[in-house]
Motif scaffolding. Structure first.
Motif, short mmCIF file in Angstrom:
data_model
loop_
_atom_site.label_atom_id
_atom_site.label_comp_id
_atom_site.label_asym_id
_atom_site.label_seq_id
_atom_site.Cartn_x
_atom_site.Cartn_y
_atom_site.Cartn_z
N PRO A 159 41.36 72.43 96.40
CA PRO A 159 42.24 71.67 95.51
C PRO A 159 41.47 70.80 94.54
O PRO A 159 40.35 70.36 94.82
CB PRO A 159 43.07 70.82 96.48
CG PRO A 159 42.20 70.68 97.69
CD PRO A 159 41.43 71.95 97.80
N ILE A 160 42.07 70.54 93.38
CA ILE A 160 41.48 69.67 92.37
C ILE A 160 42.56 68.74 91.84
O ILE A 160 43.75 69.06 91.87
CB ILE A 160 40.84 70.46 91.21
CG1 ILE A 160 41.82 71.49 90.65
CG2 ILE A 160 39.55 71.13 91.65
CD1 ILE A 160 41.29 72.24 89.44
N TYR A 161 42.12 67.57 91.33
CA TYR A 161 43.05 66.54 90.91
C TYR A 161 42.52 65.84 89.66
O TYR A 161 41.33 65.86 89.36
CB TYR A 161 43.24 65.50 92.02
CG TYR A 161 43.58 66.11 93.36
CD1 TYR A 161 44.91 66.38 93.71
CD2 TYR A 161 42.57 66.45 94.26
CE1 TYR A 161 45.22 66.94 94.92
CE2 TYR A 161 42.88 67.02 95.48
CZ TYR A 161 44.21 67.27 95.81
OH TYR A 161 44.51 67.85 97.02
N GLY A 162 43.44 65.19 88.96
CA GLY A 162 43.04 64.32 87.86
C GLY A 162 42.20 65.01 86.80
O GLY A 162 42.55 66.08 86.31
N ARG A 163 41.07 64.38 86.46
CA ARG A 163 40.23 64.94 85.40
C ARG A 163 39.69 66.32 85.75
O ARG A 163 39.50 67.16 84.86
CB ARG A 163 39.07 63.98 85.10
CG ARG A 163 39.49 62.71 84.38
CD ARG A 163 38.29 61.92 83.90
NE ARG A 163 38.69 60.67 83.25
CZ ARG A 163 39.03 60.57 81.97
NH1 ARG A 163 39.01 61.66 81.20
NH2 ARG A 163 39.36 59.40 81.44
N ASN A 164 39.43 66.57 87.01
CA ASN A 164 38.97 67.91 87.41
C ASN A 164 40.06 68.94 87.14
O ASN A 164 39.77 70.07 86.73
CB ASN A 164 38.59 67.92 88.89
CG ASN A 164 37.31 67.15 89.17
OD1 ASN A 164 36.46 67.01 88.29
ND2 ASN A 164 37.18 66.64 90.38
N ALA A 165 41.30 68.55 87.37
CA ALA A 165 42.41 69.46 87.06
C ALA A 165 42.54 69.65 85.56
O ALA A 165 42.75 70.77 85.07
CB ALA A 165 43.72 68.91 87.64
N TYR A 166 42.39 68.57 84.78
CA TYR A 166 42.46 68.69 83.32
C TYR A 166 41.39 69.67 82.81
O TYR A 166 41.65 70.49 81.92
CB TYR A 166 42.24 67.33 82.65
CG TYR A 166 43.33 66.32 82.83
CD1 TYR A 166 44.52 66.61 83.51
CD2 TYR A 166 43.18 65.03 82.32
CE1 TYR A 166 45.51 65.66 83.66
CE2 TYR A 166 44.17 64.07 82.48
CZ TYR A 166 45.33 64.39 83.16
OH TYR A 166 46.30 63.43 83.31
N ALA A 167 40.19 69.57 83.36
CA ALA A 167 39.11 70.45 82.93
C ALA A 167 39.45 71.90 83.23
O ALA A 167 39.19 72.80 82.41
CB ALA A 167 37.81 70.06 83.62
N ALA A 168 40.05 72.15 84.40
CA ALA A 168 40.43 73.52 84.75
C ALA A 168 41.57 74.01 83.87
O ALA A 168 41.58 75.16 83.42
CB ALA A 168 40.82 73.58 86.23
N LEU A 169 42.55 73.14 83.61
CA LEU A 169 43.70 73.53 82.79
C LEU A 169 43.30 73.86 81.36
O LEU A 169 43.96 74.68 80.70
CB LEU A 169 44.74 72.40 82.79
CG LEU A 169 45.42 72.11 84.13
CD1 LEU A 169 46.17 70.79 84.08
CD2 LEU A 169 46.36 73.25 84.53
N SER A 170 42.24 73.24 80.90
CA SER A 170 41.78 73.50 79.53
C SER A 170 40.75 74.61 79.46
O SER A 170 40.21 74.88 78.38
CB SER A 170 41.20 72.21 78.92
OG SER A 170 40.04 71.80 79.63
N SER A 171 40.49 75.27 80.58
CA SER A 171 39.51 76.36 80.59
C SER A 171 40.16 77.70 80.91
O SER A 171 39.48 78.64 81.31
CB SER A 171 38.40 76.07 81.60
OG SER A 171 38.91 76.09 82.92
N THR A 172 41.47 77.79 80.72
CA THR A 172 42.19 79.02 81.00
C THR A 172 43.21 79.29 79.91
O THR A 172 43.70 78.35 79.25
CB THR A 172 42.91 78.94 82.36
OG1 THR A 172 43.56 80.19 82.63
CG2 THR A 172 43.96 77.83 82.37
N ARG A 173 43.55 80.53 79.71
CA ARG A 173 44.60 80.84 78.75
C ARG A 173 45.98 80.53 79.34
O ARG A 173 46.85 79.98 78.66
CB ARG A 173 44.55 82.32 78.34
CG ARG A 173 45.70 82.72 77.41
CD ARG A 173 45.50 84.09 76.81
NE ARG A 173 44.33 84.10 75.93
CZ ARG A 173 43.99 85.12 75.15
NH1 ARG A 173 44.73 86.23 75.17
NH2 ARG A 173 42.93 85.06 74.39
N ILE A 174 46.19 80.88 80.62
CA ILE A 174 47.51 80.76 81.24
C ILE A 174 47.42 79.84 82.46
O ILE A 174 46.51 79.97 83.27
CB ILE A 174 48.04 82.13 81.71
CG1 ILE A 174 48.01 83.16 80.57
CG2 ILE A 174 49.44 82.01 82.30
CD1 ILE A 174 48.16 84.60 81.06
#
Length: 355
Positions: A244-259
């Motif tokens: 699992p990831i949270y906060g800024r780590n989640a933001y980084a993942a969300l901005s590194s994918t198309r979908i």
């Protein structure tokens, strides 16, 4: 308005946050706020460090112990520390994101300076008593109806776009075709079926960041123990699973994918609009999510893409990965919409109206 916002930490965040020891309550709180955990729910005056706003995590033993020590409070009772903080702050409005811990009995103990009590609760909660709160808020109308039937006054309120997402959205890239961030449990039947369909989509580079139940973690470690098979990740999900990831780590993942794939938990009914919807669009990804009643601005084919059955999921993933122009137009429209309609300023203005 002197507003006090209390929050609670999820089990997963507690287990995976960095163990950065702080020497003061102010430093510890600042360190937490910088993680951006649950930032969509944190009010604007807290983020701006307004002198009229106070924020804490009332279930964080380490953080609360720092405040108690600094103020000469000789107790380790989290409830007593929280009450002391409210009195010291001279709180007028108490906004609680953790009402399952601090319910009606806690409201009866508040000091006289508190004039208004509001709590966020976006889930049915059995026999929990929140009737002593002046207002129960969330963005799921059916859940509000449930609280109203239990005798609570209710109002519609919403998460907001976290300005910290902008940096991530501006530098987004397609390292992955699709990711999912969230919980996995055999009790979430519809979500589990949707995740299997997404994981099975051919030819995609995907990653699922899963917060698993205790029995799921045990079943994955001990796959041959009788009775645990139903809790284990299916093979197609296990192959692309990450922690699992949270906060800024989640933001980084969300901005590194198309979908960004999303699926409501079963108890949500037809209502939609969980925090991931705001985070995915805010970080510039395409939100692929299940059909239902969404907040204003979340429009299928315009600011997001919805599926009505698991059969549709691989087809939509295929189209979004192959048609970059369409995917980009959805992502850009979704990002612009959530920044415009769900800004921190508008969220705070709505909160002031509720008070």
């Amino acid at each position: 308005m002197r507003v006090f916002q209390n929050n609670g930490l999820s089990r997963g965040f507690r287990n995976h946050r960095s163990d950065g020891r702080c020497q003061s309550f102010t430093a510890g709180r600042a360190q937490f706020l910088d993680t951006r955990f649950a930032a969509s729910h944190i009010l604007l005056p807290v983020l701006l460090d307004s002198p009229d706003a106070f924020y804490t995590n009332g279930d964080d033993e380490s953080l609360q112990a720092l405040w108690a020590r600094e103020h000469g409070l000789k107790t380790d009772s989290l409830e007593q520390i929280l009450l002391a903080q409210i009195e010291h702050h001279r709180t007028e409005v108490f906004y609680n994101l953790d009402p399952m811990r601090y319910g009606s009995p806690f409201i009866d103990k508040l000091p006289g300076c508190v004039k208004k009590t509001i709590c966020w609760r976006a889930a049915p909660s059995g026999n929990a008593d929140l009737t002593k709160y002046d207002l129960v808020v969330c963005n799921f109308p059916s859940v509000l109806d449930d609280w109203r039937q239990k005798g609570c006054k209710v109002a519609y309120f919403f998460p907001a776009h976290d300005p910290a997402m902008d940096t991530y959205a501006e530098s987004r890239r397609d390292d992955f075709d699709l990711i999912f961030i969230g919980g996995f449990s055999r009790h979430h039947v519809k979500r589990s079926e949707a995740l299997r369909a997404a994981a099975s989509a051919p030819g995609i580079h995907a990653r699922f960041y899963l917060e698993d139940s205790r029995l799921t973690r045990l079943a994955n470690l001990l796959p041959f123990v009788p009775g645990l098979g139903a809790y284990r990740h299916p093979d197609e999900i296990r192959a692309i699973r990450a922690g699992p990831i949270y906060g800024r780590n989640a933001y980084a993942a969300l901005s590194s994918t198309r979908i960004v794939f999303n699926g409501a938990v079963d108890m949500a009914g037809e209502d939609r609009g969980n925090m991931r919807c705001f985070e995915a669009t805010g970080c510039g990804a395409v939100l692929l999510t299940d059909f239902g009643r969404y907040p204003e601005g979340f429009i299928d084919g315009d600011t997001m893409v919805t599926y009505s059955s698991t059969d549709e999921i691989p087809k939509l993933i295929k189209r979004l990965t192959e048609d970059a122009s369409w995917a980009n137009s959805i992502a850009q429209a979704g990002c612009a919409m959530v920044k415009d309609r769900y800004s921190k300023g508008l969220q705070w203005a709505k909160f002031q109206e509720l008070v």
